[in-house]
Write a protein that holds these residues in place. Structure first.
Motif, short mmCIF file in Angstrom:
data_model
loop_
_atom_site.label_atom_id
_atom_site.label_comp_id
_atom_site.label_asym_id
_atom_site.label_seq_id
_atom_site.Cartn_x
_atom_site.Cartn_y
_atom_site.Cartn_z
N VAL A 38 46.62 31.41 2.59
CA VAL A 38 46.47 30.05 2.06
C VAL A 38 46.32 29.12 3.26
O VAL A 38 47.10 29.19 4.21
CB VAL A 38 47.68 29.63 1.22
N GLY A 39 45.31 28.25 3.25
CA GLY A 39 45.03 27.39 4.39
C GLY A 39 45.44 25.95 4.19
O GLY A 39 45.51 25.46 3.05
N LEU A 40 45.73 25.27 5.28
CA LEU A 40 46.03 23.84 5.25
C LEU A 40 45.31 23.15 6.40
O LEU A 40 45.25 23.67 7.52
CB LEU A 40 47.53 23.56 5.39
N SER A 41 44.76 21.97 6.11
CA SER A 41 44.23 21.09 7.15
C SER A 41 45.04 19.81 7.09
O SER A 41 45.03 19.10 6.08
CB SER A 41 42.75 20.81 6.92
N LYS A 106 36.12 31.01 6.11
CA LYS A 106 35.64 32.24 6.73
C LYS A 106 36.77 33.26 6.94
O LYS A 106 36.53 34.46 7.02
CB LYS A 106 34.97 31.92 8.07
N GLN A 107 38.01 32.75 7.03
CA GLN A 107 39.16 33.65 7.15
C GLN A 107 39.55 34.27 5.81
O GLN A 107 40.42 35.13 5.75
CB GLN A 107 40.37 32.91 7.73
N GLY A 108 38.94 33.79 4.73
CA GLY A 108 39.20 34.36 3.42
C GLY A 108 40.39 33.78 2.69
O GLY A 108 40.96 34.44 1.81
N VAL A 109 40.77 32.54 2.99
CA VAL A 109 41.89 31.93 2.28
C VAL A 109 41.53 31.78 0.81
O VAL A 109 40.36 31.59 0.45
CB VAL A 109 42.28 30.56 2.87
N VAL A 110 42.53 31.87 -0.07
CA VAL A 110 42.29 31.73 -1.51
C VAL A 110 42.49 30.30 -1.99
O VAL A 110 42.14 29.98 -3.12
CB VAL A 110 43.19 32.68 -2.32
N ALA A 111 43.06 29.45 -1.14
CA ALA A 111 43.28 28.05 -1.52
C ALA A 111 43.46 27.22 -0.27
O ALA A 111 43.79 27.74 0.81
CB ALA A 111 44.51 27.91 -2.42
N ILE A 112 43.26 25.92 -0.43
CA ILE A 112 43.44 24.93 0.64
C ILE A 112 44.43 23.88 0.15
O ILE A 112 44.48 23.56 -1.04
CB ILE A 112 42.10 24.24 0.97
N SER A 113 45.20 23.33 1.07
CA SER A 113 46.03 22.17 0.75
C SER A 113 45.99 21.22 1.95
O SER A 113 45.46 21.57 3.01
CB SER A 113 47.47 22.59 0.45
N GLY A 114 46.54 20.02 1.78
CA GLY A 114 46.51 19.04 2.86
C GLY A 114 45.42 18.02 2.62
O GLY A 114 45.45 17.28 1.64
N LEU A 115 44.40 17.99 3.52
CA LEU A 115 43.30 17.02 3.41
C LEU A 115 43.85 15.64 3.13
O LEU A 115 43.69 15.08 2.04
CB LEU A 115 42.30 17.47 2.33
N TRP A 116 44.48 15.06 4.13
CA TRP A 116 45.36 13.91 3.97
C TRP A 116 44.67 12.63 3.51
O TRP A 116 45.22 11.86 2.72
CB TRP A 116 46.07 13.65 5.31
N THR A 117 43.46 12.38 3.98
CA THR A 117 42.82 11.10 3.69
C THR A 117 41.63 11.28 2.74
O THR A 117 41.11 12.38 2.55
CB THR A 117 42.31 10.44 4.98
N THR A 118 41.19 10.16 2.18
CA THR A 118 40.00 10.17 1.34
C THR A 118 38.80 10.65 2.13
O THR A 118 37.99 11.46 1.65
CB THR A 118 39.74 8.77 0.77
N LEU A 128 34.18 23.16 -0.08
CA LEU A 128 35.00 23.64 -1.18
C LEU A 128 34.13 24.03 -2.38
O LEU A 128 34.34 25.07 -3.01
CB LEU A 128 36.00 22.56 -1.60
N LYS A 129 33.16 23.20 -2.68
CA LYS A 129 32.30 23.45 -3.83
C LYS A 129 31.45 24.70 -3.62
O LYS A 129 31.35 25.56 -4.51
CB LYS A 129 31.40 22.24 -4.08
N ALA A 130 30.84 24.84 -2.44
CA ALA A 130 29.97 25.97 -2.16
C ALA A 130 30.74 27.30 -2.19
O ALA A 130 30.20 28.33 -2.59
CB ALA A 130 29.28 25.79 -0.81
N ALA A 131 32.01 27.26 -1.76
CA ALA A 131 32.81 28.49 -1.68
C ALA A 131 33.70 28.70 -2.89
O ALA A 131 34.45 29.68 -2.93
CB ALA A 131 33.68 28.45 -0.41
N SER A 132 33.62 27.80 -3.88
CA SER A 132 34.52 27.86 -5.05
C SER A 132 35.97 28.02 -4.59
O SER A 132 36.71 28.87 -5.09
CB SER A 132 34.12 29.01 -5.99
N LEU A 133 36.35 27.19 -3.63
CA LEU A 133 37.66 27.28 -2.98
C LEU A 133 38.59 26.20 -3.54
O LEU A 133 38.34 25.01 -3.34
CB LEU A 133 37.49 27.11 -1.47
N PRO A 134 39.66 26.56 -4.26
CA PRO A 134 40.56 25.55 -4.81
C PRO A 134 41.29 24.76 -3.73
O PRO A 134 41.79 25.33 -2.76
CB PRO A 134 41.56 26.38 -5.64
#
Length: 388
Positions: A38-41, A106-118, A128-134
């Protein structure tokens, strides 16, 4: 694995030592099981604006607290599943947030969280849309991200519109309907000012946009509240602005004793624990219950988890609590998938039913928003604790 022990400052030193990528496997995960990433930015090292309005860097409290809470939520709900969190520092730069999401995808995470700002969320959206990444638990409450058109965005907090409406309703109920506004030069300030201006119960007497230092911010605040007819001030600027603004208005010549309020973007650990009298009676909207005082099961589990981690005063951190909720929800649904989780299976599980975290019910609607409750808190004049 980097264990989070000692003070927040010590952890920051560990986290940003020699690498921008921070990866932690689950505690005591079964080695034979495949790793689920699971990834976070998150903003881990930068000031919140290009032109910080004070020398105090509050961002480590925000980004690192969210990360600590997220990891604790994963560990609380994984039930032996081998879940690894990978965090990348975006330094509040949208282009870096996009690059982070590309690298995590590219690392194969199944989800992302974080993305602090608009700006960060908008930059990452095409990836996210291209990779169907939640993306679970965006901080931004911008209306365009909550239209229901983005099927991979899962929101766990009310939007700016709900926060603004709640604040106006509460203030209006107390007789305050004519506002001065102090905002920064960013999408957040622009969007929220537009929402205030379109609210029929609010009259914006004077608004000022500032992109300078502490002295400029304090001077602008004084000019706004001095405008004829201003009954209360709304601060839509970075949290660093609060110290000079509140000091100017509460302690300088001709104190402004009327309400000063903000939205939840200013909630951070340092503000929560601050006992300086200049913050007393400062009011703020909040998307969640107070993690320090709430008696719900999820708040109790959060406080226990923060105590186990050893972070000082993290049980008062709204950012850590928000991370704990997101991490708990992600892990619970990864476990529910049972077979090796995929991005699509996780998204289906999130949408398929309500999720009771113990005193907090999350159910995603057609706008992909799972939680809309707004609280209104104020700094107690007695002990400095945020209270409803």
């Amino acid at each position: 694995m980097t264990q989070v022990n000692g003070s927040r400052r010590q952890w920051l030193a560990q986290a940003v030592g020699t690498t921008a990528a921070l990866a932690w496997p689950s505690m005591a995960a079964r080695a034979a099981e495949p790793v689920v990433k699971v990834g976070l930015s998150l903003p881990l090292t930068a000031t919140s604006t290009a032109d910080a309005v004070s020398s105090t860097n509050i961002v480590p409290d925000i980004g690192l607290d969210y990360l600590a809470g997220f990891r604790a939520g994963i560990d609380a709900e994984r039930h032996g599943m081998n879940i690894e969190t990978v965090a990348l520092d975006d330094m509040f730069k949208p282009e870096l947030a996009k690059a982070n999401v590309e690298a995590l995808e590219k690392q194969g995470v199944v989800a992302i969280s974080g993305l602090w700002t608009t700006e960060a969320a908008r930059a990452a959206l095409p990836v996210l849309k291209a990779a169907s990444l939640p993306a679970v638990g965006l901080r931004s409450g911008a209306p365009d991200l909550r239209s229901g058109k983005h099927s991979m965005l899962f929101h766990l907090r009310p939007g700016y519109e709900e926060e603004v409406s709640s604040m106006v309703d509460v203030m209006g109920g107390a007789g305050f309907t004519r506002f001065g506004v102090l905002k920064g030069h960013d999408e957040y300030g622009k969007t929220c000012l537009q929402l205030l201006q379109s609210n029929p119960r609010a009259k914006i007497v004077k608004a000022s946009s500032v992109n300078g230092g502490a002295a400029e911010m304090a001077q602008a605040a004084r000019e706004v509240v001095s405008a004829e007819g201003v009954q209360a001030l709304i601060v839509l600027a970075p949290v660093e602005s609060l110290a000079p603004v509140m000091t100017e208005l509460r302690l300088r010549k001709s104190p402004f004793l009327a309400p000063v309020s903000g939205l939840s973007h200013v909630l951070c650990n340092k503000l929560a624990v601050a006992r300086d009298p200049v913050y007393r009676a400062f009011a703020v909207t909040c998307p969640y219950q107070n993690p320090y005082t709430a008696r719900t099961d999820v708040a109790g589990r959060f406080r226990d988890a923060m105590a186990d981690i050893g972070l000082d005063h993290a049980d008062r951190s709204y950012s850590a609590f928000e991370g704990f909720i997101a991490g708990s929800l992600v892990a619970r649904n990864l476990v529910a998938v049972k077979s090796t989780p995929t991005r699509e299976a996780l998204a289906r599980s999130l949408r398929s039913r309500p999720h009771d975290l113990g005193g907090m019910r999350i159910a995603f609607d057609d706008k992909q928003v799972g939680y809309r409750h707004v609280s209104f808190l104020y700094k107690s004049p007695v002990d400095g604790i945020f209270r409803a």
